[in-house]
Design a protein around this motif. Structure first.
Motif, short mmCIF file in Angstrom:
data_model
loop_
_atom_site.label_atom_id
_atom_site.label_comp_id
_atom_site.label_asym_id
_atom_site.label_seq_id
_atom_site.Cartn_x
_atom_site.Cartn_y
_atom_site.Cartn_z
N GLN A 231 7.77 -43.62 -18.06
CA GLN A 231 9.07 -43.01 -17.81
C GLN A 231 9.28 -41.78 -18.70
O GLN A 231 8.79 -41.72 -19.84
CB GLN A 231 10.19 -44.03 -18.06
CG GLN A 231 10.13 -45.23 -17.11
CD GLN A 231 10.30 -44.80 -15.67
OE1 GLN A 231 11.30 -44.20 -15.31
NE2 GLN A 231 9.32 -45.09 -14.84
N SER B 140 9.03 -34.36 -20.00
CA SER B 140 9.02 -34.78 -18.61
C SER B 140 7.67 -34.39 -18.02
O SER B 140 6.96 -33.53 -18.54
CB SER B 140 10.16 -34.12 -17.82
OG SER B 140 9.99 -32.72 -17.76
N ARG C 188 17.06 -36.94 -11.47
CA ARG C 188 15.94 -37.74 -11.98
C ARG C 188 15.21 -38.30 -10.75
O ARG C 188 15.74 -39.13 -10.03
CB ARG C 188 16.46 -38.86 -12.87
CG ARG C 188 15.44 -39.96 -13.18
CD ARG C 188 14.32 -39.48 -14.07
NE ARG C 188 13.37 -40.56 -14.34
CZ ARG C 188 12.22 -40.73 -13.70
NH1 ARG C 188 11.86 -39.89 -12.73
NH2 ARG C 188 11.42 -41.72 -14.02
N ASP D 74 9.33 -35.43 -12.78
CA ASP D 74 10.37 -36.36 -13.22
C ASP D 74 11.77 -35.83 -12.92
O ASP D 74 12.69 -36.62 -12.66
CB ASP D 74 10.24 -36.62 -14.72
CG ASP D 74 9.09 -37.57 -15.05
OD1 ASP D 74 8.86 -38.51 -14.27
OD2 ASP D 74 8.43 -37.36 -16.08
#
Length: 318
Positions: free
Chosen positions: A7, A13, A45, A111
């Motif tokens: 994540q 990102s 996101r 992302d």
């Protein structure tokens, strides 16, 4: 079981980047600073990104990329779904936490994407994701859904029509077949022998493409064909002409035939995507997901998509 991707954090990102144009082998995952939403923009996101043939077609070489306004380093993928997590000054209609889907031209496999939701530009857009539509499905809608809707608007199918759809098992065909059936038309879809069951499940009557297509369609529909959409090249368009379909009710999307209209997803009617999402939420239209991959397997996913033999959609999970 779904493989979990790493994540993003507040300071980093991931995004798929191309440092040179080419095939799946040039796709790489890079760490980049998270983009920030400016005035009039929202940041999303991304949770899923759907792949389309145009993704690898427009990044295959510099000349083609230039026609789409792309230069190096470039991103990859256009269809996305996710959750709004930043809202810039002056934005109305969107708030952090809203589930959205849409298009971000050649930058969706990342992302985060930043979108101008009021810009009214195809492939730089955000739409609210209805309850009952999961993110993987929502991430497949923009390019294929827009294109199918625009093509059907050209031929305008309805009850009493028999529509011949070429390349019916592909990503756009999934939508075109079902939308034509919802409009009340009979649908005959061209495909390979291995796609016949898939096409029947969508509501189409399968017919093999290739030499002899016109005769096979004539046998299947002795009462005639009244409209045709060619989603692959020109074979179906030429067969439709031989079957007596007027040029005004023939449409192509991937090639040109003199006298025949070409559909462009960017010109789909306002509200087309919202209507498709509503049909999915209501259980009237479904999107088969052929395969999903974590972002770390982007090359494998792109190779599968580029093979042009996928029945349904390919999705990247983020």
């Amino acid at each position: 079981m779904r493989e979990q991707s790493e994540q993003p954090s507040a300071g980093r990102s991931r995004a798929v980047r191309l440092d040179s144009f080419g095939g799946p082998e040039v796709l790489n995952i890079r760490e980049i600073p998270p983009p920030q939403a400016g005035p009039g923009e929202v940041r999303v996101r991304v949770t899923a990104a759907g792949l389309n043939p145009m993704d690898w077609i427009m990044t295959a070489d510099a000349d083609t990329a230039g026609r789409f306004g792309l230069s190096l380093p470039a991103g990859f993928g256009t269809d996305y779904a996710g959750v709004v997590d930043q809202v810039g000054a002056g934005v109305t209609g969107f708030a952090p936490g809203d589930r959205v889907f849409g298009g971000a031209l050649s930058r969706a496999v990342a992302d985060f994407v930043v979108i101008d939701p009021a810009g009214a530009v195809a492939a730089n857009e955000a739409h609210h994701t209805p309850d009952g539509v999961d993110d993987r499905t929502a991430a497949t809608l923009t390019i294929a859904g827009r294109t199918a809707s625009a093509a059907l608007a050209v031929v305008d199918p309805g009850p009493g029509d028999t529509v011949l759809i070429g390349g019916a098992a592909g990503g756009v065909g999934v939508f075109a077949v079902q939308l034509a059936r919802i409009a009340g038309a009979r649908v005959i879809g061209t495909g390979s022998a291995t796609s016949s069951g898939f096409l029947r499940d969508l509501g189409a009557e399968p017919v093999a493409y290739g030499d002899g297509l016109t005769d096979r369609v004539r046998t299947l529909a002795p009462g005639g064909v009244t409209a045709a959409i060619d989603l692959h090249g020109t074979e179906t368009a030429h067969a439709a002409r031989k079957l007596g379909v007027p040029d005004g009710r023939i449409c192509t999307i991937a090639a040109q035939v003199d006298g025949v209209s070409t559909a462009n997803g960017a010109n789909a009617a306002p509200g087309a995507l919202e209507e498709i999402a509503r049909l999915i939420a209501a259980g009237e239209l479904r999107v088969p997901i052929a395969a999903s991959f974590p972002i770390e397997q982007i090359r494998r996913a792109a190779e599968l998509q580029a093979g042009r033999h996928v029945h349904g959609k390919v999705v990247i999970d983020l």
